[in-house]
Design an enzyme around this catalytic site. Sequence first.
Site, PDB file in Angstrom:
ATOM      1  N   LEU A 202      66.187  15.428  47.192  1.00 60.90           N
ATOM      2  CA  LEU A 202      66.709  16.748  46.829  1.00 60.90           C
ATOM      3  C   LEU A 202      67.399  16.740  45.469  1.00 60.90           C
ATOM      4  CD1 LEU A 202      68.315  17.769  50.255  1.00 60.90           C
ATOM      5  CD2 LEU A 202      66.137  18.559  49.317  1.00 60.90           C
TER       6      LEU A 202
ATOM      7  N   GLU B 235      69.182  13.803  42.214  1.00 61.27           N
ATOM      8  CA  GLU B 235      69.444  12.444  41.769  1.00 61.27           C
ATOM      9  C   GLU B 235      70.376  12.473  40.577  1.00 61.27           C
ATOM     10  OE1 GLU B 235      65.856  10.256  41.076  1.00 61.27           O
ATOM     11  OE2 GLU B 235      66.953   8.398  40.698  1.00 61.27           O
ATOM     12  N   GLY B 236      71.419  11.663  40.640  1.00 59.56           N
ATOM     13  CA  GLY B 236      72.329  11.584  39.507  1.00 59.56           C
ATOM     14  C   GLY B 236      72.261  10.196  38.903  1.00 59.56           C
TER      15      GLY B 236
ATOM     16  N   LYS C 194      73.630  12.089  51.146  1.00 61.37           N
ATOM     17  CA  LYS C 194      73.978  11.539  49.841  1.00 61.37           C
ATOM     18  C   LYS C 194      74.268  10.057  49.971  1.00 61.37           C
ATOM     19  CE  LYS C 194      76.680  12.487  45.720  1.00 61.37           C
ATOM     20  NZ  LYS C 194      77.498  13.472  45.008  1.00 61.37           N
TER      21      LYS C 194
ATOM     22  N   ASP D 210      83.857  19.367  37.951  1.00 63.81           N
ATOM     23  CA  ASP D 210      82.456  19.404  37.514  1.00 63.81           C
ATOM     24  C   ASP D 210      81.782  20.686  38.004  1.00 63.81           C
ATOM     25  OD1 ASP D 210      80.117  18.543  36.299  1.00 63.81           O
ATOM     26  OD2 ASP D 210      79.609  17.088  37.842  1.00 63.81           O
TER      27      ASP D 210
HETATM   28  N1  ADE Z   1      70.738  19.076  46.800  1.00 61.84           N
HETATM   29  C1  ADE Z   1      71.901  18.439  46.771  1.00 61.84           C
HETATM   30  N2  ADE Z   1      72.595  18.690  47.882  1.00 61.84           N
HETATM   31  C2  ADE Z   1      71.839  19.513  48.648  1.00 61.84           C
HETATM   32  C3  ADE Z   1      72.011  20.163  49.901  1.00 61.84           C
HETATM   33  N3  ADE Z   1      73.126  19.985  50.605  1.00 61.84           N
HETATM   34  N4  ADE Z   1      71.046  20.958  50.362  1.00 61.84           N
HETATM   35  C4  ADE Z   1      69.954  21.138  49.622  1.00 61.84           C
HETATM   36  N5  ADE Z   1      69.720  20.576  48.445  1.00 61.84           N
HETATM   37  C5  ADE Z   1      70.665  19.767  47.946  1.00 61.84           C
END
Ligand code: ADE
Length: 305
Positions: A18, A20-21, A42, A169
């Site tokens: 979804l 990428e950092g 995450k 941020d």
């Molecule tokens: N991208 C980053 N976090 C997300 C989330 N909680 N739901 C959908 N896309 C995302």
Amino acid sequence: KAFEIKWDEFQIYEDKKLGEGAYGIVFQGALVNNSTKMVAIKTVKPGVEKSILLALLSELKVMIHLDIHEHIVALIGACTEFLRDGRVYILVEYCPMGNLQDHLRKQDKNAMYMDITDFKSPALSPVSLEDENFYGDTDILNYKLLVKWSIQIARGMQHLESKKVIHGDLATRNILLYNKSHVKITDFGLSRQLLDCDNYVKKSENKLPWRWLALESLKSNVFTHKSDVWSYGVTLWEIFTLGLIPYPGMRWTTDFMSFLEQNLRLSKPLYASDEMYKLLMRCWDVEPNNRPGFKELEQLLLVQR
Ligand code: ADE
């Protein structure tokens, strides 16, 4: 420990990235305990430094502290059983429509459908803030929807402030769409919970989101609720330009700071009314105390609809 989720209670869809950092990755996934509930997971890239793992843990701590709010992405839980191997998984609520930056930039047709006359006479077509389905199934943006998102972000930020959390941020890349008229703030990776001091002085860091940062943050690494207000102004500028990059064409040099010091600011977004631009400019006052607070911003926006 109330938030601990066991490894066999969720699945990670590694083919569904979804986001990428620099050191974090977000995957789509699912909780598989009682029902199957979609989540966003995450985690850190394999083999990252310990400091990055600690940063993700501090993000988790902030999220636990935040409680539930309708405009903050909710924490579902975390899996810390592999911490010694350098792995942590934070499970948050899944927002099916992705981030606001991509959404604003997505369809070129956005710009075509945005009726310029829309914001010149906002009183013409009243719509309730609570009316989630007003826009039907269309992706068409309009002024009222942009204002609605702005109000919701201000409400989420009031909640952060009440919890003494500085986001640090705030930007459209960190706003997620739960549905097309409900946004939530995410990414507390750079956030700090204020303890006894009322501002936070950050040690020098290499990758700063400089286009979104207040002058005092750039100059002295000072982060406060009022520096979040500056970033909120830049976030609204992104919204009312339908996703342009702030300070187009500029690069990070010390010239950027002198640009701001000469009291030069972002230009008026194509889709902002004069009143809206006045509000944005107040967010970028050199004097932090002259900037409006998030409650005042919400109230100013409620009369803009
Ligand atoms: N991208 C980053 N976090 C997300 C989330 N909680 N739901 C959908 N896309 C995302």
